[in-house]
Motif scaffolding. Structure first.
Motif, mmCIF file in Angstrom:
data_model
loop_
_atom_site.group_PDB
_atom_site.id
_atom_site.type_symbol
_atom_site.label_atom_id
_atom_site.label_comp_id
_atom_site.label_asym_id
_atom_site.label_seq_id
_atom_site.Cartn_x
_atom_site.Cartn_y
_atom_site.Cartn_z
ATOM 1 N N SER A 216 49.969 26.443 73.069
ATOM 2 C CA SER A 216 48.623 26.683 73.589
ATOM 3 C C SER A 216 47.727 27.187 72.476
ATOM 4 C CB SER A 216 48.700 27.715 74.721
ATOM 5 O OG SER A 216 49.211 28.952 74.238
ATOM 6 N N ASP A 217 46.482 27.489 72.823
ATOM 7 C CA ASP A 217 45.503 27.906 71.807
ATOM 8 C C ASP A 217 45.970 29.150 71.042
ATOM 9 O OD1 ASP A 217 43.979 25.837 72.614
ATOM 10 O OD2 ASP A 217 42.421 27.027 73.608
ATOM 11 N N ARG A 218 46.389 30.178 71.764
ATOM 12 C CA ARG A 218 46.790 31.431 71.117
ATOM 13 C C ARG A 218 48.220 31.387 70.605
ATOM 14 N NH1 ARG A 218 46.747 35.985 74.719
ATOM 15 N NH2 ARG A 218 47.049 37.241 72.841
ATOM 16 N N SER B 210 50.737 37.177 79.038
ATOM 17 C CA SER B 210 49.790 36.620 78.064
ATOM 18 C C SER B 210 50.199 35.211 77.655
ATOM 19 C CB SER B 210 49.695 37.535 76.830
ATOM 20 O OG SER B 210 50.933 37.598 76.140
ATOM 21 N N ASP C 185 48.014 31.707 78.842
ATOM 22 C CA ASP C 185 47.478 30.813 77.814
ATOM 23 C C ASP C 185 48.087 29.418 77.930
ATOM 24 O OD1 ASP C 185 45.492 31.303 75.674
ATOM 25 O OD2 ASP C 185 47.011 30.351 74.402
ATOM 26 N N LYS D 65 41.872 37.330 79.665
ATOM 27 C CA LYS D 65 42.473 36.136 79.076
ATOM 28 C C LYS D 65 42.013 34.834 79.731
ATOM 29 C CE LYS D 65 45.043 38.802 76.492
ATOM 30 N NZ LYS D 65 44.670 39.039 75.067
#
Length: 856
Positions: free
Chosen positions: A62-64, A109, A113, A231
């Protein structure tokens, strides 16, 4: 909305998000095993498996957290008690649970994400969904074949006739919208899915406006909301996802459908492999009281030997067991009920259909006895009081699917209120259940008659279709396209082999892990006749738990093969004082059921010494302790194993269930087969639950003469159901601290009531490995060879091949280590096994190979 739910000792908080329209349910409860689950309504309109493939690809970075398979990599950085994702017929959910609060925040988290901001890269789609690739990816002259994780997973799943039947049933009963397709993906249609389709599906379905969140446990709600808002929520505005499922238009006439499957060579009777059922479309699941009423009626109709369908279908001898999907199902927009038989002859379909219709008419006319209704309501009470270690996780699994379709999740938790309303209905209208049977079944035109018959050419036909599809696709490829297939294969292989920097993933550190072990207050003591007992006082919500271990090492080897059957029938045959139907009803009235199982365990300090034992277990409300132990005492003293008709019914069911499990759990059977000659406990485990047991039950079920089986079961009973100094039984009791004393008193009365019967002389147990190997019988269908591999320094490998009629293969290798539980190498080997799976085998088998669903 904030409400106490005393049934589950918790407070429910239901919130609506003003900006996106999302909803969040928090279940505050004194439970350290905290749970997070986010669910999205996913409504595919074709059988390409888009929702299933997306579930996989969302977990590819994912992005993070731009790493491949962050969920799997978190296994080495987490103390989770559960991590997974799953796709249903109209929903996809992403749940986890953990007892560590830092771990909970870390996992939340990563999950948030992955779900809402996945990369969805093309190479990940090719890896997880499907792709064309050279059989040898670095050889452009080798054949081009289909590869992909979901493609291969669904080939395996579709090899299970029960899954195939269930999927077809749903698609034919509710054909006009999303249930009319295979959400997991049909291998024949998966190659029609494109990368662009996948990205579009995510954009329209994976949005907070289409999501519901559940958190459960003793962590604070405001902290959860803070993380989710930071988030996810603040990055979205409301949309209309357009995923609402419309009602299925009702039919004015029943419909019929015939389907085919591969013959089951493990089935007892090759001439009786047809399956037939009638399935009914019922009410919307958002009606909580209607759902409860229908589930009770379903249980009354089909569950246990006192139920009308059990008497009329199972005991008719026409088939081996209920058809797949038998029962009440409320995990879609509208509930369904199905009932039928498997293991029947082609010519008996009409007879089974008439029996089903007659049984519904009987129930609509006569209703059900008050005692039977009370037994079912007692079971409901016990179910919500009985709380396992994964109680919160199970609660989210049951709430999420129906919450998607308008059910009030808080109201559905108020079991006492629902049960009281049900009792009031029964009191005010003594025909209430009969009227419901008429409405649901007798007068319901929207029902499906589904027949499944074996086709000897089914497997060949599937292979031919797949090959034709492959050749058709290859025929449309230009030389440039073929070159691209080769280049993409190399590119994917290169990416898969790259070492990743996973430092972006959160992880637990030593300081995050409590160093003090939780003490559960186990007390080891002795009771009557110096018998060992373990007690534990815990807040069990008014439920008492009983377990017993009865060692049977001295039992004759020939009899040990029949221990699994004995355990299966021991509590279902009734006694010389009470017939099996009445005994079953007493079980339901006073307990959560009596069960027996057989196991073989190696000694904690010697892998070549094993203990074979029968384990008994049951639980009940504190007020029913005396009755529970009276039931056990009656079984010990008066069990009746001589009813040949009843025994044959149970044998047919057991044989059918074992045969059905081979395709679904092929990897487990392969592992058991590979290990069976390495240690006594492994040998017994295979005999008790492997292909040896499947074949034994096939042989027993195929025989009309079971006098020898009855004799063996009685010999087992005469040996096991008494107390002697050599095979000393062990007991365990768990209850609330205030109830432990009365629980122990009831146990002591039970021990006093057991008659010490004299057993016949049995052959002494042979403990050496040589005798174990001598007594091990291989499958007649097996092909075996011994090879010496020079790379293994001349070690002799025993190779076994079990030929099964499946379109997928299962392989296992087992290596002896002889490091028992107390050996200093045991923890090292356990960690090594985990690391071999997560760091090596998973990557090589699932990703790089491209032809397997998984390994470990």
């Amino acid at each position: 909305q904030v409400e106490d739910v005393p049934e589950f000792s918790m407070t429910a908080v239901l919130l609506h998000h003003n900006v996106t329209g999302s909803e969040h349910l928090h279940l505050a409860r004194d439970d350290k095993n905290n749970v997070f689950n986010v669910s999205l309504r996913t409504t595919p309109m074709n059988s390409t498996g888009v929702a299933h493939v997306l579930e996989h690809v969302a977990l590819c970075g994912s992005d993070r957290f731009p790493v491949r398979d962050p969920f799997f990599k978190m296994l080495d950085r987490s103390m989770s008690t559960f991590m997974n994702a799953m796709t249903g017929s109209d929903y996809t959910m992403y749940p986890f649970s953990t007892q560590n609060q830092t771990d909970f925040r870390n996992l939340m988290s990563v999950y948030l994400d992955s779900v809402f901001f996945p990369r969805i890269k093309k190479l990940d789609f090719l890896q997880e969904g499907w792709r064309l690739e050279h059989e040898k990816k670095d050889d452009k002259f080798s054949p081009i074949v289909f590869k992909g994780v979901v493609f291969n997973e669904m080939k395996g799943v579709m090899a299970d006739p029960s899954y195939l039947y269930g999927t077809t049933l749903l698609s034919k009963l509710l054909p006009d919208h999303t249930y009319g397709v295979c959400s997991g993906g049909d291998p024949a249609h998966i190659p029609n899915l494109t990368w662009e389709d996948l990205k579009q599906f995510h954009a329209s379905h994976y949005h907070p406006s289409n999501a519901r969140f559940i958190t459960y446990g003793d962590m604070k709600l405001d902290e959860h909301l803070g993380i989710i808002n930071d988030k996810v929520m603040k990055k979205f505005t409301i949309i209309d996802p357009g995923t609402a499922v419309p009602l299925q238009p009702k039919w004015d006439q029943p419909r019929s459908h015939t389907m085919h499957c591969a013959p089951n060579e493990m089935a007892a009777n090759p001439d009786k492999q047809t399956t037939y059922s009638k399935s009914y479309l019922l009410h919307e699941v958002s009606d909580i009281f209607e759902t409860f009423s229908a589930s009770v009626i379903s249980t009354l109709l089909i569950d246990g030997p006192t139920s009308p369908f059990y008497r009329n279908l199972i005991e008719s001898g026409i088939g081996s067991d209920y058809s797949p999907m038998t029962g009440y199902h409320n995990y879609q927009k509208e509930a369904t009920f199905s009932v039928g038989l498997q293991g029947i002859s082609d010519g008996d379909v009409t007879k089974v259909d008439q029996l089903i219709q007659d049984t519904f008419m009987e129930a609509a006319k006569n209703g059900f006895s008050k005692e039977r209704i009370e037994a079912i309501l007692h079971r409901v009470e016990l179910q919500y009081k009985h709380q396992s270690s994964r109680f919160g996780l199970g609660l989210t699994f049951s709430l999420m699917p129906v919450w998607q379709h308008g059910t009030d999740p808080v109201d559905s938790l108020k079991m006492e209120e629902i049960v009281n309303k049900f009792r009031q209905k029964l009191d005010s209208d003594d025909k209430f259940l009969q009227k419901k049977c008429e409405e649901y079944f007798v007068n319901n035109k929207h029902h499906l008659n589904l027949t499944m018959t074996p086709d000897p050419g089914y497997k060949v036909s599937l292979e031919k279709s797949e090959e034709e599809q492959l050749q058709s696709m290859l025929g449309k490829l230009s030389e440039k396209d073929k070159s691209q297939v080769y280049e993409e294969g190399l590119e994917l292989s290169n990416v898969q082999q790259q070492e990743e920097d996973i430092s972006c993933l959160p992880t637990l550190h030593v300081d995050d892990i409590p160093r003090k072990q939780q003490n559960y207050g186990l007390i080891v003591q002795r009771i009557k006749n110096d018998l060992p007992l373990i007690t534990c006082g815990q807040p069990t919500n008014g439920v008492s738990y009983f377990n017993a271990v009865l060692p049977v090492n001295g039992l004759n080897e020939d009899l040990k093969m029949f221990l699994p059957l004995f355990c299966d029938v021991f509590t279902q045959m009734g006694t010389h004082l009470t017939d099996y139907a009445s005994f079953s009803q007493r079980e339901d009235l006073f307990t959560g059921g009596l069960s027996a199982s057989v196991t073989s365990s190696c000694c904690h300090n010697d892998p070549m010494t094993s203990e074979t034992s029968v384990r008994l277990s049951s639980h009940c409300l504190e007020r029913n302790l005396e009755q529970m132990f009276q039931l056990w005492a009656e079984l010990f003293n008066e069990v009746n194993l001589n009813d040949a008709t009843r025994l044959q019914t149970l044998i047919r069911q057991r044989a059918q269930n074992l045969a059905n499990g081979v395709a679904f759990s092929g990897h487990m059977f392969a592992m058991a087969s590979a290990a069976m000659n390495l240690a006594p406990s492994a040998g017994y485990s295979e005999k008790f639950g492997g292909l040896t047991q499947v074949n034994l039950m096939k042989k027993v079920a195929d025989s009309n003469d079971i006098d020898d089986v009855i004799m063996k079961l009685n010999q087992i009973a005469s040996y096991m159901l008494r107390i002697n100094k050599r095979d000393v039984p062990r007991f365990a009791l768990h209850a609330t601290p205030s109830a432990l004393s009365s629980t122990m008193t009831s146990l002591e009365k039970f021990v006093d009531n057991i008659k010490t019967a004299r057993c016949k002389l049995l052959t002494p147990f042979m403990t050496s490995q040589m005798n174990l190997l001598r007594n091990t019988k291989q499958l007649t269908a097996s092909k075996m060879k011994l090879i010496s591999d020079p790379e293994l320094n001349g070690i002799i490998l025993k190779m076994t091949l079990h030929q099964l009629p499946l379109p997928v293969n299962f392989a296992s290798m087992c290596i002896p280590t002889y490091a028992p539980y107390s050996h200093t190498d045991n923890p090292t080997l356990r960690i090594l096994g985990r690391l071999m799976t997560t760091k090596f085998l998973h990557k090589h088998i699932r990703y790089r190979n491209g032809r397997a669903y998984g390994g470990g």
